[in-house]
Design a protein around this motif. Structure first.
Motif, PDB file in Angstrom:
ATOM      1  N   LEU A   1      36.667  -4.335  11.300  1.00  0.00           N
ATOM      2  CA  LEU A   1      35.605  -3.659  10.564  1.00  0.00           C
ATOM      3  C   LEU A   1      35.521  -4.123   9.107  1.00  0.00           C
ATOM      4  CD1 LEU A   1      35.942  -0.028  11.991  1.00  0.00           C
ATOM      5  CD2 LEU A   1      34.522  -1.927  12.783  1.00  0.00           C
ATOM      6  N   VAL A   2      36.660  -4.195   8.432  1.00  0.00           N
ATOM      7  CA  VAL A   2      36.635  -4.644   7.026  1.00  0.00           C
ATOM      8  C   VAL A   2      36.286  -6.126   6.954  1.00  0.00           C
ATOM      9  CG1 VAL A   2      37.964  -4.868   4.904  1.00  0.00           C
ATOM     10  CG2 VAL A   2      38.299  -2.884   6.378  1.00  0.00           C
ATOM     11  N   GLY A   3      36.947  -6.934   7.794  1.00  0.00           N
ATOM     12  CA  GLY A   3      36.633  -8.356   7.818  1.00  0.00           C
ATOM     13  C   GLY A   3      35.214  -8.631   8.269  1.00  0.00           C
ATOM     14  N   GLY A   4      34.746  -7.860   9.240  1.00  0.00           N
ATOM     15  CA  GLY A   4      33.371  -8.026   9.704  1.00  0.00           C
ATOM     16  C   GLY A   4      32.353  -7.708   8.625  1.00  0.00           C
ATOM     17  N   TYR A   5      32.658  -6.713   7.788  1.00  0.00           N
ATOM     18  CA  TYR A   5      31.739  -6.365   6.696  1.00  0.00           C
ATOM     19  C   TYR A   5      31.611  -7.520   5.707  1.00  0.00           C
ATOM     20  CZ  TYR A   5      30.155  -4.307   2.320  1.00  0.00           C
ATOM     21  OH  TYR A   5      29.481  -4.079   1.143  1.00  0.00           O
ATOM     22  N   PHE A   6      32.751  -8.087   5.284  1.00  0.00           N
ATOM     23  CA  PHE A   6      32.699  -9.191   4.314  1.00  0.00           C
ATOM     24  C   PHE A   6      32.054 -10.435   4.927  1.00  0.00           C
ATOM     25  CE2 PHE A   6      35.975  -6.709   2.073  1.00  0.00           C
ATOM     26  CZ  PHE A   6      35.495  -6.810   0.775  1.00  0.00           C
ATOM     27  N   THR A   7      32.313 -10.679   6.209  1.00  0.00           N
ATOM     28  CA  THR A   7      31.670 -11.824   6.858  1.00  0.00           C
ATOM     29  C   THR A   7      30.160 -11.622   6.943  1.00  0.00           C
ATOM     30  OG1 THR A   7      33.670 -12.140   8.193  1.00  0.00           O
ATOM     31  CG2 THR A   7      31.680 -13.291   8.914  1.00  0.00           C
ATOM     32  N   TYR A   8      29.745 -10.401   7.243  1.00  0.00           N
ATOM     33  CA  TYR A   8      28.312 -10.096   7.305  1.00  0.00           C
ATOM     34  C   TYR A   8      27.645 -10.285   5.943  1.00  0.00           C
ATOM     35  CZ  TYR A   8      24.115  -7.211   7.301  1.00  0.00           C
ATOM     36  OH  TYR A   8      22.836  -6.748   7.118  1.00  0.00           O
ATOM     37  N   LYS A   9      28.299  -9.800   4.882  1.00  0.00           N
ATOM     38  CA  LYS A   9      27.724  -9.951   3.544  1.00  0.00           C
ATOM     39  C   LYS A   9      27.666 -11.427   3.139  1.00  0.00           C
ATOM     40  CE  LYS A   9      26.606  -7.154   1.235  1.00  0.00           C
ATOM     41  NZ  LYS A   9      25.279  -6.507   1.110  1.00  0.00           N
ATOM     42  N   TYR A  10      28.665 -12.204   3.540  1.00  0.00           N
ATOM     43  CA  TYR A  10      28.661 -13.627   3.222  1.00  0.00           C
ATOM     44  C   TYR A  10      27.515 -14.329   3.941  1.00  0.00           C
ATOM     45  CZ  TYR A  10      30.420 -18.368   2.506  1.00  0.00           C
ATOM     46  OH  TYR A  10      30.551 -19.689   2.150  1.00  0.00           O
ATOM     47  N   ILE A  11      27.287 -13.960   5.217  1.00  0.00           N
ATOM     48  CA  ILE A  11      26.161 -14.536   5.964  1.00  0.00           C
ATOM     49  C   ILE A  11      24.835 -14.131   5.328  1.00  0.00           C
ATOM     50  CG2 ILE A  11      24.940 -14.468   8.182  1.00  0.00           C
ATOM     51  CD1 ILE A  11      27.624 -14.233   9.564  1.00  0.00           C
ATOM     52  N   GLN A  12      24.759 -12.875   4.926  1.00  0.00           N
ATOM     53  CA  GLN A  12      23.521 -12.370   4.342  1.00  0.00           C
ATOM     54  C   GLN A  12      23.170 -13.103   3.042  1.00  0.00           C
ATOM     55  OE1 GLN A  12      23.645  -8.294   2.903  1.00  0.00           O
ATOM     56  NE2 GLN A  12      21.552  -7.925   3.605  1.00  0.00           N
ATOM     57  N   ILE A  13      24.170 -13.449   2.245  1.00  0.00           N
ATOM     58  CA  ILE A  13      23.916 -14.077   0.948  1.00  0.00           C
ATOM     59  C   ILE A  13      23.805 -15.594   1.056  1.00  0.00           C
ATOM     60  CG2 ILE A  13      24.851 -14.413  -1.376  1.00  0.00           C
ATOM     61  CD1 ILE A  13      26.217 -11.675  -1.078  1.00  0.00           C
ATOM     62  N   GLU A  14      24.698 -16.220   1.828  1.00  0.00           N
ATOM     63  CA  GLU A  14      24.803 -17.667   1.841  1.00  0.00           C
ATOM     64  C   GLU A  14      24.075 -18.342   3.004  1.00  0.00           C
ATOM     65  OE1 GLU A  14      26.585 -19.992  -0.361  1.00  0.00           O
ATOM     66  OE2 GLU A  14      26.110 -18.241  -1.581  1.00  0.00           O
ATOM     67  N   VAL A  15      24.066 -17.701   4.171  1.00  0.00           N
ATOM     68  CA  VAL A  15      23.552 -18.360   5.376  1.00  0.00           C
ATOM     69  C   VAL A  15      22.144 -17.899   5.726  1.00  0.00           C
ATOM     70  CG1 VAL A  15      24.018 -18.818   7.818  1.00  0.00           C
ATOM     71  CG2 VAL A  15      25.912 -18.585   6.213  1.00  0.00           C
ATOM     72  N   TRP A  16      21.864 -16.632   5.534  1.00  0.00           N
ATOM     73  CA  TRP A  16      20.580 -16.078   5.951  1.00  0.00           C
ATOM     74  C   TRP A  16      19.372 -16.778   5.324  1.00  0.00           C
ATOM     75  CZ3 TRP A  16      18.823 -13.278   9.788  1.00  0.00           C
ATOM     76  CH2 TRP A  16      17.551 -12.699   9.681  1.00  0.00           C
ATOM     77  N   PRO A  17      19.418 -17.174   4.054  1.00  0.00           N
ATOM     78  CA  PRO A  17      18.247 -17.877   3.483  1.00  0.00           C
ATOM     79  C   PRO A  17      17.923 -19.187   4.191  1.00  0.00           C
ATOM     80  CG  PRO A  17      19.638 -17.049   1.726  1.00  0.00           C
ATOM     81  CD  PRO A  17      20.399 -16.855   3.001  1.00  0.00           C
ATOM     82  N   HIS A  18      18.903 -19.804   4.891  1.00  0.00           N
ATOM     83  CA  HIS A  18      18.658 -21.065   5.590  1.00  0.00           C
ATOM     84  C   HIS A  18      18.136 -20.866   7.002  1.00  0.00           C
ATOM     85  CE1 HIS A  18      22.163 -22.471   2.831  1.00  0.00           C
ATOM     86  NE2 HIS A  18      21.008 -22.397   2.170  1.00  0.00           N
ATOM     87  N   MET A  19      18.150 -19.609   7.481  1.00  0.00           N
ATOM     88  CA  MET A  19      17.710 -19.335   8.843  1.00  0.00           C
ATOM     89  C   MET A  19      16.219 -19.050   8.867  1.00  0.00           C
ATOM     90  SD  MET A  19      20.789 -17.001  10.446  1.00  0.00           S
ATOM     91  CE  MET A  19      22.439 -17.643  10.642  1.00  0.00           C
ATOM     92  N   TYR A  20      15.558 -19.532   9.925  1.00  0.00           N
ATOM     93  CA  TYR A  20      14.129 -19.316  10.071  1.00  0.00           C
ATOM     94  C   TYR A  20      13.805 -18.036  10.840  1.00  0.00           C
ATOM     95  CZ  TYR A  20      13.722 -24.138   8.498  1.00  0.00           C
ATOM     96  OH  TYR A  20      13.806 -25.299   7.765  1.00  0.00           O
ATOM     97  N   SER A  21      14.776 -17.503  11.567  1.00  0.00           N
ATOM     98  CA  SER A  21      14.514 -16.308  12.368  1.00  0.00           C
ATOM     99  C   SER A  21      15.827 -15.568  12.594  1.00  0.00           C
ATOM    100  CB  SER A  21      13.893 -16.687  13.720  1.00  0.00           C
ATOM    101  OG  SER A  21      13.777 -15.554  14.562  1.00  0.00           O
ATOM    102  N   TRP A  22      15.699 -14.268  12.853  1.00  0.00           N
ATOM    103  CA  TRP A  22      16.876 -13.461  13.147  1.00  0.00           C
ATOM    104  C   TRP A  22      17.487 -13.823  14.496  1.00  0.00           C
ATOM    105  CZ3 TRP A  22      16.909 -10.651  17.612  1.00  0.00           C
ATOM    106  CH2 TRP A  22      15.671 -10.407  18.209  1.00  0.00           C
TER     107      TRP A  22
END
Length: 379
Positions: free
Chosen positions: A234-255
């Motif tokens: 849960l704690v690790g998943g939260y930080f991984t999710y936030k990292y994806i949201q900030i660093e990876v999500w802008p490069h994705m074209y779709s959810w």
């Protein structure tokens, strides 16, 4: 003609290993199937029938153990690398080098503790075996020990349900039950596991996530493993999710890129990097393991505090503990039981009980009979 026969036999031998590999992979992914008549049964009856069918198939439990163990061996080291090399510097680098350093130490501490307890759960066998040199072994009618074997327990029969009573003069006085599958008497609170094909001392449950039973000898490690799975999940998943949201999500074209099959396809076509694909798999597995960790940790916290097991609690076997909560925890972990969450303390602090004697534990058979009568009256 002889050459043709020899050539055919050679081809058959060459195809032997390939055929075995194909059959193994087929059995790995194929599960038991119900007949058309069984499909008409209610859902809970179909689920129980599938469980019984999987229990009769030894390959089912083995394949499940191999799958989850390989999954964890992939998840744990790669998650350690991702956190130390990317996530910790990204979130804690601005607080100074010492904060980043101590966070990396904490991540490594959680990783090695979790893996150590996971290995202990697997390597510490909770089974109770039939051996002539076991001084606490209850023998059947046709088992004859050697002449030099002097049993250390008093055996007597109470004439009820084939039970053998252990040392009626002792305070606990709990009966031994006869296991028809193993053909031997087993200590109180022990049960036969249809998946492991053996009797388990103080059987708690069979865990498919680790691939073996949880009992007297490895419950302490499973408890701590569930705690660290809760943290890393849960704690690790939260930080991984936030990292994806900030660093990876802008490069994705779709959810839809977050759906694992789509993630793999987009990675093969170069839309995502291998590292970004790894992050997507990590965040899914982390929340999955975290959810299971929360369920198992809270359930183990409850049953250990009550002095029972999951089996005894679910089956309402009538086991009652007059011990304090601290005494119940020491029965599982040994003295100074909180230290087990820092490092496995097996060699330093032994468990208070031995899996056979149970101080402060009684079985209320009259309560069970009353419950069964009430259930029959309702039916």
């Amino acid at each position: 003609m002889g050459t043709m026969v020899q050539r055919r036999s050679t081809m058959a031998n060459d195809n032997g290993p390939e055929l075995k590999t194909y059959n193994y992979l087929k059995s790995f992914f194929e599960g038991p199937k119900l007949s058309e008549e069984d499909m008409k049964l209610p859902m809970w009856q179909r689920f129980k029938l599938l469980q019984d069918m999987r229990a009769k198939d030894p390959a089912g439990a083995r394949n499940s153990a191999i799958f989850f163990r390989c999954l964890l061996l992939f998840q744990a080291p790669t998650q350690l690398y991702v956190f130390i090399a990317h996530i910790v510097p990204f979130f804690f680098g601005d607080y100074g080098p010492w904060v980043e350093y101590y966070m990396k130490v904490f991540v490594a501490f959680v990783f090695f503790n979790g893996m150590a307890n996971w290995l202990c759960v697997i390597l510490y066998d909770p089974g109770y075996y039939k051996t002539k040199d076991n001084p606490n072994l209850q023998l059947g009618n046709f088992d004859q020990p050697p002449d030099q074997f002097v049993p250390l327990i008093e055996q007597s029969s109470n004439g009820m349900n084939g039970h053998c009573v252990y040392d009626l003069t002792a305070k606990e006085g709990l009966p031994w039950e006869f296991c028809n599958e193993c053909e031997m008497y087993i200590p109180p609170r022990s049960k036969h596991c249809k998946h492991c094909k053996k009797c388990i001392l103080k059987r708690d449950h069979h865990c498919f996530m680790v691939g073996n039973c949880i009992g007297f000898k490895n419950q302490r490690y499973f408890f701590v493993l569930a705690f660290y799975a809760l943290i890393t999940g849960l704690v690790g998943g939260y930080f991984t999710y936030k990292y994806i949201q900030i660093e990876v999500w802008p490069h994705m074209y779709s959810w839809t890129y977050l759906i694992p099959p789509v993630t793999v396809v987009q990675t093969l076509f170069g839309q995502l990097t291998i590292f970004e694909c790894l992050l997507v798999f990590h965040v899914i597995l982390e929340f999955l393991f975290g959810t299971f960790g929360f369920i198992y940790f809270t359930s183990q916290l409850t049953v250990v505090a009550l002095g029972k097991t999951l089996y005894e609690l679910s089956r309402q076997t009538g086991v009652k503990s007059s011990n304090s909560i601290n005494r119940n925890f020491r029965s599982v972990f040994g003295d100074f039981w909180l230290l087990n969450f820092i490092f496995p303390m097996t060699l330093i602090f032994r468990q208070r009980d031995d899996g056979i004697h149970w101080e402060g534990i009684k079985i209320d058979y009259n309560g069970n009979e009353k419950k069964n009568e009430d259930a029959n009256n309702v039916i």
